[in-house]
Design an enzyme around this catalytic site. Sequence first.
Site: not given
Ligand SMILES: *Cc1c(COP(=O)(O)O)cnc(C)c1O
Length: 431
Positions: A107
């Site tokens: 993210k």
């Molecule tokens: C947010 C997150 C996800 C999920 O991603 P999305 O885009 O919400 O489907 C998967 N793994 C980790 C480690 C995350 O932080």
Amino acid sequence: MRYYSTNHISPVADFKEATIRGLAPDKGLYFPDHIPKLPATFVNNLDQYSKEEIACKVIAPYVGEVIPQNHLQQIVSETINFDFPLVNIEENISSLELFHGPTLAFKDIGARFMSRCLGYFVKDQDRKITVLVATSGDTGSAVANGFYDVPGVDVVILFPGGKVSSIQEAQLTTSGKNISTLEVDGTFDDCQEMVKTAFADKELAGKLFMTSANSINIARWLPQQFYYFFAYQQGKESSLPVFSVPSGNFGNISAGLLAYKSGLPVQHFIAACNANDVVPAYMTTGKYCPKKSVRTISNAMDVGDPSNFVRIQEMFKNETGLLGNLLSAFSISDAETIAAINDVYKKTSYLLDPHGAVGYVALKKYIQNNKSLRGVILETAHPVKFFDVIEPIIEASVKIPEVVQNLLRLKKQSTKMTTDFVRFKDYLLSR
Ligand SMILES: *Cc1c(COP(=O)(O)O)cnc(C)c1O
């Protein structure tokens, strides 16, 4: 580029307006009015371009005129100034490590891009913008890091108390300055609902200049396409990739599908879900039934009503048959996830985090009937972020990097909050 709302009531917006608003006024998600097609000569020769060149080429049509090209280049190069290695873990399976950014999760990319775009847009505004964000763990830390000390921007993070890992909690609660954190006595879905209600509240909207930094924001969503291009670039000599994407709110995988629609060659996509199986159920029954989220060890994916799924429906609304051939979805239990972390570690000494492990198990299920397929797991977080879950599984200790150790020593700064909207509203108004 123009963006329309998936609810089709609000007027179209450009990239700047859609980024500042987050959610469209009619509560729909913004969606590009067309999907740019990348030239085949570019896609077929990706190895001749740098990461920055690829990322700029992919994102520029979506941003359009609202950020000058040289500034956009700078934003992009700051966004991706770390590695995205594709690491082989076993025959025909590799891991695209997306966790080499400052908060050790994928993210970081969306948060870094969005914070820089928003920082650019608020320079000419006369009032502070308040970024509201609900997090199941990693969004909040990436957003706190990306927006830390950005002039003109205040950040309020809501996280479900007691439902994030200790490292995530430290990342969420120790920034200070323009970052405030609310520890909510509820689930991620409750946090998300509080944020949505705040945006719909007329009095708040009149008094505060608010936006969201959740993955519904196009400035967080769109740059996630980069991962898929970087993976393709590194594995170009072999057969087309099958991407297995650990999915919760479905921002990441819907960005991958967008990259595919722009011309990136992909064999197949797998939505790897934990016990929160709304989309896997939809793929078999055709019925989309949101549920309350249940708690798992891959907590960042504990989402019972994935916001971004409507973007996938929007992309394929006239081609449901194509979607059925391109996308599979699996729901993986904690027991399967734990077994995979242990097996892969014992066999290869590669340590998967719980989210990547869900991706691994889903990939294995998909390729069991076709061993010649080449699978790529998107490893969305560094295993150390979940050391409390992983250490008992592998019966060994996970080395904690020094940056993280320092973080764990910082003082926690957060405010306890219930799910009562009136209290939350009072808090926002009294800041
Ligand atoms: C947010 C997150 C996800 C999920 O991603 P999305 O885009 O919400 O489907 C998967 N793994 C980790 C480690 C995350 O932080």
